[in-house]
Design a protein around this motif. Sequence first.
Motif, PDB file in Angstrom:
ATOM      1  N   SER A 185      -8.957  -3.430   5.905  1.00  0.00           N
ATOM      2  CA  SER A 185      -7.826  -3.325   6.829  1.00  0.00           C
ATOM      3  C   SER A 185      -7.366  -1.882   7.027  1.00  0.00           C
ATOM      4  O   SER A 185      -6.636  -1.584   7.967  1.00  0.00           O
ATOM      5  CB  SER A 185      -6.651  -4.176   6.323  1.00  0.00           C
ATOM      6  OG  SER A 185      -6.226  -3.733   5.042  1.00  0.00           O
ATOM      7  N   ARG A 186      -7.786  -1.000   6.111  1.00  0.00           N
ATOM      8  CA  ARG A 186      -7.499   0.442   6.223  1.00  0.00           C
ATOM      9  C   ARG A 186      -6.012   0.667   6.487  1.00  0.00           C
ATOM     10  O   ARG A 186      -5.620   1.244   7.493  1.00  0.00           O
ATOM     11  CB  ARG A 186      -8.365   1.063   7.333  1.00  0.00           C
ATOM     12  CG  ARG A 186      -9.859   0.938   7.076  1.00  0.00           C
ATOM     13  CD  ARG A 186     -10.671   1.308   8.309  1.00  0.00           C
ATOM     14  NE  ARG A 186     -10.588   2.714   8.635  1.00  0.00           N
ATOM     15  CZ  ARG A 186     -11.352   3.673   8.106  1.00  0.00           C
ATOM     16  NH1 ARG A 186     -12.250   3.364   7.183  1.00  0.00           N
ATOM     17  NH2 ARG A 186     -11.214   4.928   8.479  1.00  0.00           N
ATOM     18  N   ARG A 187      -5.218   0.265   5.522  1.00  0.00           N
ATOM     19  CA  ARG A 187      -3.772   0.289   5.688  1.00  0.00           C
ATOM     20  C   ARG A 187      -3.101   0.863   4.451  1.00  0.00           C
ATOM     21  O   ARG A 187      -3.448   0.538   3.323  1.00  0.00           O
ATOM     22  CB  ARG A 187      -3.283  -1.139   5.949  1.00  0.00           C
ATOM     23  CG  ARG A 187      -1.801  -1.308   6.213  1.00  0.00           C
ATOM     24  CD  ARG A 187      -1.545  -2.718   6.745  1.00  0.00           C
ATOM     25  NE  ARG A 187      -0.128  -2.980   6.890  1.00  0.00           N
ATOM     26  CZ  ARG A 187       0.601  -3.708   6.040  1.00  0.00           C
ATOM     27  NH1 ARG A 187       0.014  -4.250   4.981  1.00  0.00           N
ATOM     28  NH2 ARG A 187       1.883  -3.898   6.234  1.00  0.00           N
ATOM     29  N   ILE A 188      -2.117   1.755   4.679  1.00  0.00           N
ATOM     30  CA  ILE A 188      -1.298   2.310   3.615  1.00  0.00           C
ATOM     31  C   ILE A 188       0.137   1.896   3.859  1.00  0.00           C
ATOM     32  O   ILE A 188       0.638   1.996   4.982  1.00  0.00           O
ATOM     33  CB  ILE A 188      -1.406   3.846   3.566  1.00  0.00           C
ATOM     34  CG1 ILE A 188      -2.800   4.261   3.054  1.00  0.00           C
ATOM     35  CG2 ILE A 188      -0.323   4.452   2.677  1.00  0.00           C
ATOM     36  CD1 ILE A 188      -3.024   5.768   3.066  1.00  0.00           C
ATOM     37  N   VAL A 189       0.798   1.420   2.813  1.00  0.00           N
ATOM     38  CA  VAL A 189       2.188   0.983   2.914  1.00  0.00           C
ATOM     39  C   VAL A 189       3.030   1.806   1.940  1.00  0.00           C
ATOM     40  O   VAL A 189       2.681   1.939   0.767  1.00  0.00           O
ATOM     41  CB  VAL A 189       2.343  -0.522   2.590  1.00  0.00           C
ATOM     42  CG1 VAL A 189       3.813  -0.928   2.688  1.00  0.00           C
ATOM     43  CG2 VAL A 189       1.489  -1.356   3.533  1.00  0.00           C
ATOM     44  N   ILE A 190       4.110   2.383   2.437  1.00  0.00           N
ATOM     45  CA  ILE A 190       5.032   3.183   1.634  1.00  0.00           C
ATOM     46  C   ILE A 190       6.380   2.470   1.624  1.00  0.00           C
ATOM     47  O   ILE A 190       6.865   2.033   2.682  1.00  0.00           O
ATOM     48  CB  ILE A 190       5.206   4.603   2.197  1.00  0.00           C
ATOM     49  CG1 ILE A 190       3.842   5.284   2.385  1.00  0.00           C
ATOM     50  CG2 ILE A 190       6.115   5.428   1.290  1.00  0.00           C
ATOM     51  CD1 ILE A 190       3.066   5.515   1.117  1.00  0.00           C
ATOM     52  N   ASP A 191       6.980   2.353   0.464  1.00  0.00           N
ATOM     53  CA  ASP A 191       8.268   1.667   0.345  1.00  0.00           C
ATOM     54  C   ASP A 191       9.311   2.328   1.250  1.00  0.00           C
ATOM     55  O   ASP A 191       9.523   3.555   1.199  1.00  0.00           O
ATOM     56  CB  ASP A 191       8.733   1.703  -1.111  1.00  0.00           C
ATOM     57  CG  ASP A 191      10.043   0.963  -1.316  1.00  0.00           C
ATOM     58  OD1 ASP A 191      10.301   0.002  -0.575  1.00  0.00           O
ATOM     59  OD2 ASP A 191      10.812   1.370  -2.203  1.00  0.00           O
ATOM     60  N   SER A 192       9.970   1.534   2.065  1.00  0.00           N
ATOM     61  CA  SER A 192      10.930   2.060   3.042  1.00  0.00           C
ATOM     62  C   SER A 192      12.196   2.585   2.397  1.00  0.00           C
ATOM     63  O   SER A 192      12.969   3.301   3.045  1.00  0.00           O
ATOM     64  CB  SER A 192      11.287   0.973   4.063  1.00  0.00           C
ATOM     65  OG  SER A 192      11.809  -0.183   3.409  1.00  0.00           O
ATOM     66  N   GLY A 193      12.424   2.245   1.124  1.00  0.00           N
ATOM     67  CA  GLY A 193      13.649   2.676   0.472  1.00  0.00           C
ATOM     68  C   GLY A 193      13.543   4.012  -0.246  1.00  0.00           C
ATOM     69  O   GLY A 193      14.525   4.490  -0.820  1.00  0.00           O
ATOM     70  N   LEU A 194      12.376   4.645  -0.208  1.00  0.00           N
ATOM     71  CA  LEU A 194      12.193   5.897  -0.941  1.00  0.00           C
ATOM     72  C   LEU A 194      12.873   7.064  -0.226  1.00  0.00           C
ATOM     73  O   LEU A 194      12.818   7.163   1.001  1.00  0.00           O
ATOM     74  CB  LEU A 194      10.696   6.213  -1.090  1.00  0.00           C
ATOM     75  CG  LEU A 194       9.848   5.242  -1.908  1.00  0.00           C
ATOM     76  CD1 LEU A 194       8.395   5.716  -1.918  1.00  0.00           C
ATOM     77  CD2 LEU A 194      10.370   5.109  -3.323  1.00  0.00           C
ATOM     78  N   PRO A 195      13.478   7.985  -0.981  1.00  0.00           N
ATOM     79  CA  PRO A 195      14.021   9.206  -0.367  1.00  0.00           C
ATOM     80  C   PRO A 195      12.866  10.094   0.092  1.00  0.00           C
ATOM     81  O   PRO A 195      11.719   9.911  -0.332  1.00  0.00           O
ATOM     82  CB  PRO A 195      14.817   9.851  -1.507  1.00  0.00           C
ATOM     83  CG  PRO A 195      14.199   9.310  -2.755  1.00  0.00           C
ATOM     84  CD  PRO A 195      13.737   7.929  -2.429  1.00  0.00           C
ATOM     85  N   PRO A 196      13.146  11.065   0.960  1.00  0.00           N
ATOM     86  CA  PRO A 196      12.073  11.866   1.586  1.00  0.00           C
ATOM     87  C   PRO A 196      11.079  12.503   0.616  1.00  0.00           C
ATOM     88  O   PRO A 196       9.861  12.401   0.814  1.00  0.00           O
ATOM     89  CB  PRO A 196      12.847  12.932   2.367  1.00  0.00           C
ATOM     90  CG  PRO A 196      14.136  12.270   2.702  1.00  0.00           C
ATOM     91  CD  PRO A 196      14.466  11.413   1.510  1.00  0.00           C
TER      92      PRO A 196
END
Length: 288
Positions: A185-196
């Motif tokens: 699927s070639r997909r990366i997911v980053i937690d939306s709650g992380l600070p910059p």
Amino acid sequence: MTKGNETQRRERIEQLRQQIEQGIDRLRNADMWMAYLRFMSGFHSYSLSNIMLMLGQSNGKATLVAGFRQWQAKGRQVRKGEHGMKIFGYSTRLIKDEDGNPQLDEDGTPKHPVWYPVVTVFDISQTDPVDPDNDPYTAMHPRILEGDDHGIYERCRAWVESQGWTVTREPIAGGVNGYTQCDGSRRIVIDSGLPPMQAAKTMLHETAHMLLHQDLPGEEYQEHRGLCETEAESTAYVVANYMGLDTGDYTIPYVAGWSGLDADIIQQAAQHVRDAADQIIKALDPEQ
């Protein structure tokens, strides 16, 4: 070259190779691995062998190196009495026949033999500017990131997506900051709650997984999960450090269990980290 000079050259090469082996063996210590990562962030385009040679010969203090004449061309002079570092250079030349025409190999390609002579380089700390009032290096200073990530996340995301992957920000349960799907699927997911800053570091970590482990079968990844995670986190640390983002407090726990691994595995991991970090840095900073 006389027989005596040839013997000395071979002995010197053997001494350098032993230094490389000893340096790699010391990387089995977690503190030495972190020292290697910090040093490599400044020399990501050099070979693993030359990184190990410079790290050892400068006690990790080198920051910018060049040859004697290269420094002169850059407007700096190596100070008298300074001892340089020995590393392996790169040289090639076109082989010609007695008529001055290029010699061809069996495929019809001109012959360009390559060899790796021992060369001497000096750190900038061993030089002085020829013109102190017009020295471009005087104004050099580390890029310090305070508070935000200065666009690292977005630059990395854009490059990853240019490679045919998708990146999304989504809530992730269970304390996981991000993950890379290498199932096609070639997909990366980053937690939306992380600070910059944390999001940027996590993006670099997952990008390293994309480069290093996307072709690794799931069961093999699980078998070597600790090593894969260490490679990815180490790569993220090198790139972040190069960009001026200090992630040491987060990265150091990742390598706490590094000690004691086989030296061959350490060498392979160090090469993987160097290659991945160099690729990401050149993508995010095209001037490199």
